[in-house]
Motif scaffolding. Structure first.
Motif, PDB file in Angstrom:
ATOM      1  N   SER A  70       0.832  -1.210   0.000  1.00  0.00           N
ATOM      2  CA  SER A  70       0.000   0.000   0.000  1.00  0.00           C
ATOM      3  C   SER A  70       0.864   1.257   0.000  1.00  0.00           C
ATOM      4  CB  SER A  70      -0.918   0.024   1.224  1.00  0.00           C
ATOM      5  OG  SER A  70      -1.789  -1.080   1.195  1.00  0.00           O
ATOM      6  N   ASP A 148      -6.392  -1.756  -4.275  1.00  0.00           N
ATOM      7  CA  ASP A 148      -5.619  -2.306  -3.164  1.00  0.00           C
ATOM      8  C   ASP A 148      -6.376  -3.477  -2.551  1.00  0.00           C
ATOM      9  OD1 ASP A 148      -3.463  -2.557  -1.549  1.00  0.00           O
ATOM     10  OD2 ASP A 148      -3.799  -0.748  -0.371  1.00  0.00           O
ATOM     11  N   ASP A 149      -5.617  -4.423  -2.051  1.00  0.00           N
ATOM     12  CA  ASP A 149      -6.179  -5.630  -1.437  1.00  0.00           C
ATOM     13  C   ASP A 149      -7.157  -6.338  -2.368  1.00  0.00           C
ATOM     14  OD1 ASP A 149      -4.646  -5.414   0.860  1.00  0.00           O
ATOM     15  OD2 ASP A 149      -6.056  -4.047   1.811  1.00  0.00           O
TER      16      ASP A 149
END
Ligand code: ADP
Ligand code: MG
Length: 296
Positions: A70, A148-149
Motif C-alpha cells: 500500500s 488495493d487488497d
C-alpha cells in the motif's frame, strides 16, 4: 555542537528538541526508498505513459501483508495527483486508487470508485452504476486504476470470482486503462483460474527481507530518519541480524520495532538503539503475538 553526521537533514532539524516532540515526530509517516520499490515505481511510470490501446498492460503487486504494497502505490498516487484543470469541465486524474470494499460485489466496487471521486452514486441498479463509472472515468481521463487488497475481491465462490475478473476485463477494455492490483499470494492463485487474466496481469513481487546488502542499506536509511543523538550503527552485523529476526522479514514490522526502540532510547536517555533496547521497548515479533493470542 555534537556530531550528528549519522542523521538525515530532516531528522537533524529537530535533534536538539525535547524528548516529547522527537517522539511525536517518530510516528509520522515516512517513505524510504529501496531497490525493489524503485524498480516497481519505474514500471508504474511506464504504464502511465503507455499509449491507449485495446489491450493495455496491467500489473499485480504481490507480497505478504505488512510488507509495503500500500505504501508503494500511495507513493505512486502521490506523484500523480489530479490536476484541477480549471479551464476544463472535469478534473484530470491519471491515477485513481481504491480499496476493495468489505463484501465486494460489482455494485459495491462501482460505488467505491464513485465515492472516491465524490461523484453521485445512482442507487438504482448495477447497470446504472456501471454506466456512470464508465462515463466518469472517461471524463477524468483515467490511465491507471489501482485496486488495493484485490485478493479480497477475488475471495468467495468461483462464480463471484469469475464475475470480479470479468469486471476487471470489462473496465480495462472499455476504458483502455491499465489495472494495477495489490494483494497477497491468494491473489496469484485467484487469477490463475482465468488464463486470459493471468497472461495480462504479470506479477511484481515484494518478497520478505533477507540478510543482504539491501537490508543493511534499509537499516541505514531508517537510522538516518530516527532523531537519536547517538549513532546506533543498526547496519552492523549482530544488531542487523537481531532486527531481521525480530521483524521476521516485514518492513512494517521493522518500522514498528525501530519506532518503539527509538522512543525507548529517547525516554531512557540512551539516545541510541541497542540489542537490549530492542528487547525491552515493548515490541513483540508477529509470531510471538500469534502465540500470545492462541493462549488467550
Ligand atoms: N517504503 C517504506 N518506507 C518506510 N516505511 C514503510 C515503507 N513501506 C512500508 N513501510 C511501513 O510498513 C507498514 C506496512 O506497509 P503497507 O504498505 O501498509 O503494507 P501492505 O500494504 O503490504 O500490507 C507501513 O505502515 C509503514 O510503516
Ligand atoms: Mg495494504
Amino acid at each position: 555542537m555534537a556530531n550528528y553526521s549519522h542523521l538525515h537533514p530532516e531528522a537533524l532539524k529537530l535533534i536538539e528538541r525535547d524528548a516529547e516532540s522527537r517522539i511525536i515526530w517518530i510516528s509520522n509517516r515516512r517513505w524510504i526508498g529501496y531497490p525493489q520499490a524503485a524498480a516497481i515505481l519505474k514500471k508504474l511510470d511506464r504504464l502511465l505513459v503507455h499509449p491507449r490501446q485495446t489491450r493495455m498492460p496491467n500489473m499485480l503487486i504481490v507480497g505478504n501483508t505488512n510488507n509495503g504494497k500500500s505504501n508503494l502505490v500511495d507513493k505512486f498516487v502521490g506523484r500523480n495527483l489530479p490536476d484541477e484543470n480549471p479551464c476544463g469541465e472535469h478534473i484530470v486524474c491519471p491515477v485513481l486508487k481504491i480499496e476493495t470494499p468489505p463484501s465486494p460485489t460489482e455494485a459495491s466496487i462501482y460505488s467505491e470508485i464513485l465515492g472516491k471521486l465524490f461523484e453521485r452514486d445512482p442507487a438504482s441498479s448495477t447497470n446504472a452504476k456501471r454506466m456512470r463509472v464508465i462515463k466518469v472515468l472517461r471524463e477524468i481521463q483515467l490511465k491507471i486504476l489501482v485496486i488495493d487488497d484485490l485478493h479480497n475481491m477475488l475471495a468467495g465462490t468461483s462464480v463471484r470470482q469469475q464475475q470480479s475478473l470479468n469486471m476487471l476485463k470489462y473496465l480495462g477494455n472499455e476504458l483502455q486503462i491499465s489495472i494495477v492490483g495489490c494483494g497477497t499470494g491468494d491473489l496469484l492463485r485467484a487469477v490463475s483460474i482465468d488464463p486470459q487474466i493471468q497472461n495480462r496481469f504479470p506479477p511484481e513481487f515484494l518478497p520478505k527481507w533477507e540478510m543482504n546488502k539491501e537490508f543493511l542499506q534499509l537499516l541505514m536509511s531508517f537510522e538516518r530518519l530516527l532523531p537519536l543523538r547517538q549513532q546506533s550503527a543498526l547496519h552492523e552485523r549482530p544488531l542487523a541480524a537481531k532486527a531481521l529476526s525480530m521483524c521476521e522479514g516485514y518492513i512494517g514490522e521493522l518500522s514498528m520495532l525501530l519506532n518503539s526502540s527509538a522512543e525507548y532510547a529517547i525516554e531512557s536517555g540512551e539516545e541510541r538503539i541497542t540489542a537490549e533496547i530492542m528487547n525491552n521497548c515493548g515490541y513483540l515479533p508477529p509470531s510471538e503475538r500469534t502465540r500470545m493470542a492462541s493462549r488467550i
